[in-house]
Enzyme design. Structure first.
Site, PDB file in Angstrom:
ATOM      1  N   LEU B  74      24.505 -46.485  16.702  1.00 13.50           N
ATOM      2  CA  LEU B  74      23.210 -46.432  17.394  1.00 13.50           C
ATOM      3  C   LEU B  74      22.031 -46.856  16.534  1.00 13.50           C
ATOM      4  CD1 LEU B  74      23.814 -43.275  19.592  1.00 13.50           C
ATOM      5  CD2 LEU B  74      23.229 -45.536  20.457  1.00 13.50           C
ATOM      6  N   CYS B 131      28.150 -40.457  22.683  1.00 19.94           N
ATOM      7  CA  CYS B 131      28.450 -41.487  21.689  1.00 19.94           C
ATOM      8  C   CYS B 131      29.411 -40.931  20.648  1.00 19.94           C
ATOM      9  CB  CYS B 131      27.191 -42.005  20.991  1.00 19.94           C
ATOM     10  SG  CYS B 131      27.610 -43.282  19.783  1.00 19.94           S
ATOM     11  N   LYS B 166      25.736 -39.452  30.892  1.00 21.23           N
ATOM     12  CA  LYS B 166      26.833 -40.375  30.548  1.00 21.23           C
ATOM     13  C   LYS B 166      27.937 -39.591  29.839  1.00 21.23           C
ATOM     14  CE  LYS B 166      27.805 -44.910  28.528  1.00 21.23           C
ATOM     15  NZ  LYS B 166      27.188 -46.123  27.958  1.00 21.23           N
TER      16      LYS B 166
END
Lengths: 264, 304
Positions: B74, B131, B166
């Site tokens: 990221l 993530c 998500k």
């Protein structure tokens, strides 16, 4: 402005693992600058999935040439394409070499190792066009790793070769050849592309002899146009280090900006 | 025959069901040379932390069989640079902008949302709780229902915009996590993020990624992603946005049939930078060929 095209290969030349493709792409050719690259799909299916970054080797009116070495599955598949086959090319991409400095009458030494010679043919012709005195130093492991040496000579460019095994030209590393060349030539600029250890050694020489040098880095890339952030290297600018994208901020960087160690 | 491509997510109407997936579409502007950003259902821009973020050491990418393993970590520019340099251009280009929201901790997620809430021209947030590349061993809030619930709830309370959670596929029971997110007030769910994975170099006997582990995406994961989208969509009432290895219109249609109300196109954007727009056209062609008047008529039509 990059273009995505599906076009036929109009000419293919091969020397063992090394291949040169030529294709007609007038818009892409007009936009191309030395040091830029293209992303090519090796096949039609999802295996291999990603495009492969390949240096632009030459430009001739509306045609572009790429030169590459088989380095894995993707380039092996690409190498099986024949003249007349269509392939999927995206480019030109990247920033290329910075040629903003006055070049007329200046001496430029171009240092290519193995497949790293790829962008230097395009660059050498451009430099010569702008009035620079160009000397190309081309190194390989053996004489077989110097397949495009004739092209430089045919274009009237001065060339010296080296081989690690001594089978052709200067025996030893191309950076060794550069070391013998620097006191004689006193180059104003160095341009370098090759394996990492060679580029690091060249950067060391550039720093020692205070010659401005530009280095073209290589990396696996996900996209080639700055979206995936997968191809980064450690780059120092204005005193601050950061991971910078080879595809977008490079692939060419000033030698002094590249951080070679201490981050792994 | 004209096909109505619009889909209604309840909290937002999309001009078509195709969004570009976060992390595979940069900040959107990178794709402007290749496609009309306003032709997509939306673009979910790369995950934003509050400030700039350094990312992981290379190598960050490894290609695997029909797949891509990444450990970018990221790296990014942060919300202020996004607001100043990116968002105005995306708005000018008519893109429907979603922002993928990140945080080191709950406080940072909420600060990112508060900052973005102060900007115009954002349609929705996708809360990135999944993530695998930013904490050790792929740890993330979406691995546990209680963590998911707490973070989604806090984010939803703070946000003035629709919020989509998500989700991670790296869980034993996706239904349990999907229900936790829904219970916490998520307006929708998007799944799947990448699968925690690794690659080994047999020559050096070392991991191929600088981060050791990475997230696997691409066609290799599509069947597992489809299964999880089907399970989640069957278990919740909020809309599910499906993703995982979509390369073509037919791939996208499979997700819609399995229950997704819309899809995100990810890794395909790297291979074909015009993929998302192409997939819109291919979905339309599929519907026309089958005599389907509205793309939303495909959603959840799977017969078991």
């Amino acid at each position: 402005m990059p273009y995505a095209v599906k076009i036929p290969i109009v000419r293919k030349q091969s020397w063992g693992d090394y291949h040169l493709f030529r294709f007609q792409a007038p818009e892409m050719a007009a936009a191309a600058r030395p040091g830029q690259f293209v992303m090519i799909r090796p096949g039609e299916s999802t295996a291999p999935l990603l495009r492969r970054p390949i240096s632009i080797h030459g430009r001739d009116r509306g045609a572009l040439e790429i030169f590459f070495q088989v380095a894995g599955e993707g380039t092996a598949l690409l190498a099986r394409r024949k003249a007349g086959d269509t392939f999927d090319v995206l480019g030109p991409l990247g920033r290329g070499f910075d040629l903003d400095a006055p070049l007329d009458g200046k001496t430029a030494c171009l240092l290519g190792g193995g497949r790293g010679i790829a962008p230097l043919y395009f660059l050498a012709l451009e430099l010569a066009d702008r009035g620079a005195l160009v000397k190309v130093l081309y190194g390989g492991r053996t004489a077989d790793d110097l397949p495009v040496r004739d092209r430089f000579e045919e274009a009237g460019l001065e060339l010296a070769c080296s081989t690690d095994d001594g089978s052709f030209g200067f025996p030893g590393l191309v950076t060794g050849l550069l070391e013998t060349e620097i006191p004689v030539r006193r180059p104003d600029f160095l341009f370098v592309c090759g394996p990492d250890p060679m580029m690091k050694a060249a950067a060391g020489l550039a720093s020692r002899f205070r010659i401005p040098a530009q280095i073209s880095l290589e990396s696996v890339m996900g996209c080639g146009f700055g979206a995936c952030w997968g191809c980064v290297r450690r780059i120092k600018r204005a005193g601050a280090e950061a991971w910078r994208k080879i595809c977008e901020d490079g692939p060419v960087f000033p030698a002094e900006d590249i951080v070679w160690e201490g981050w792994k | 025959m004209t096909v109505d491509l619009a889909v209604d997510l309840g909290f937002l109407k999309l001009r078509n069901p195709v969004l570009a997936a976060s992390g595979t579409f940069g900040y959107g502007t990178e794709f402007a040379p290749f496609l009309d950003l306003s032709s997509l259902g939306g673009i979910v821009v790369k995950g934003l932390y509050y400030g700039p973020r350094e990312g992981n050491p290379p190598p960050r990418l490894v290609e695997t069989a029909s797949g891509l393993l990444n450990a970018i970590g990221l790296q990014g520019i942060g919300v202020e640079a996004f607001a100043a340099e990116i968002l105005p251009e995306l708005r000018r280009r008519g893109a429907e902008v979603w922002v993928n929201v990140c945080g080191e901790d709950e406080d940072e997620y909420l600060r990112v949302i508060s900052f973005l809430d102060g900007l115009d021209g954002i349609a929705a947030y996708e809360l990135n709780i999944s993530c695998p590349n930013v904490r050790r061993n792929g740890l993330c809030p979406a691995l546990r229902p209680d963590w998911t619930y707490d973070l989604v709830r806090a984010a939803k309370e703070r946000s003035r915009r629709p919020l989509v959670a998500k989700l991670s596929p790296n869980v034993t029971d996706i239904v349990e996590i999907a229900r936790a997110a829904e219970r916490a007030g998520a307006d929708g769910l998007s799944l799947v993020n990448t699968f925690l994975a690794m690659a080994v170099d047999p020559e050096t006997r070392r991991p191929r990624l600088g981060n050791v582990f990475g997230g696997l995406s691409g066609p290799a994961i599509k069947p597992i992603a489809l299964r999880m989208v089907y399970q989640a969509a069957s278990a919740v009432r909020v809309p599910v946005i499906g993703m995982g290895g979509i390369m073509s219109g037919r791939d996208a249609v499979e997700f819609l049939i399995a229950g997704a109300r819309a899809v995100e196109v990810g890794t395909a954007n790297f291979v074909d930078p015009a993929a998302a727009a192409r997939i819109v056209r291919e979905i339309e062609a599929f519907c026309r060929e089958k005599g389907i008047a509205r793309v939303s008529d495909l959603v959840g039509t799977i017969t078991i």
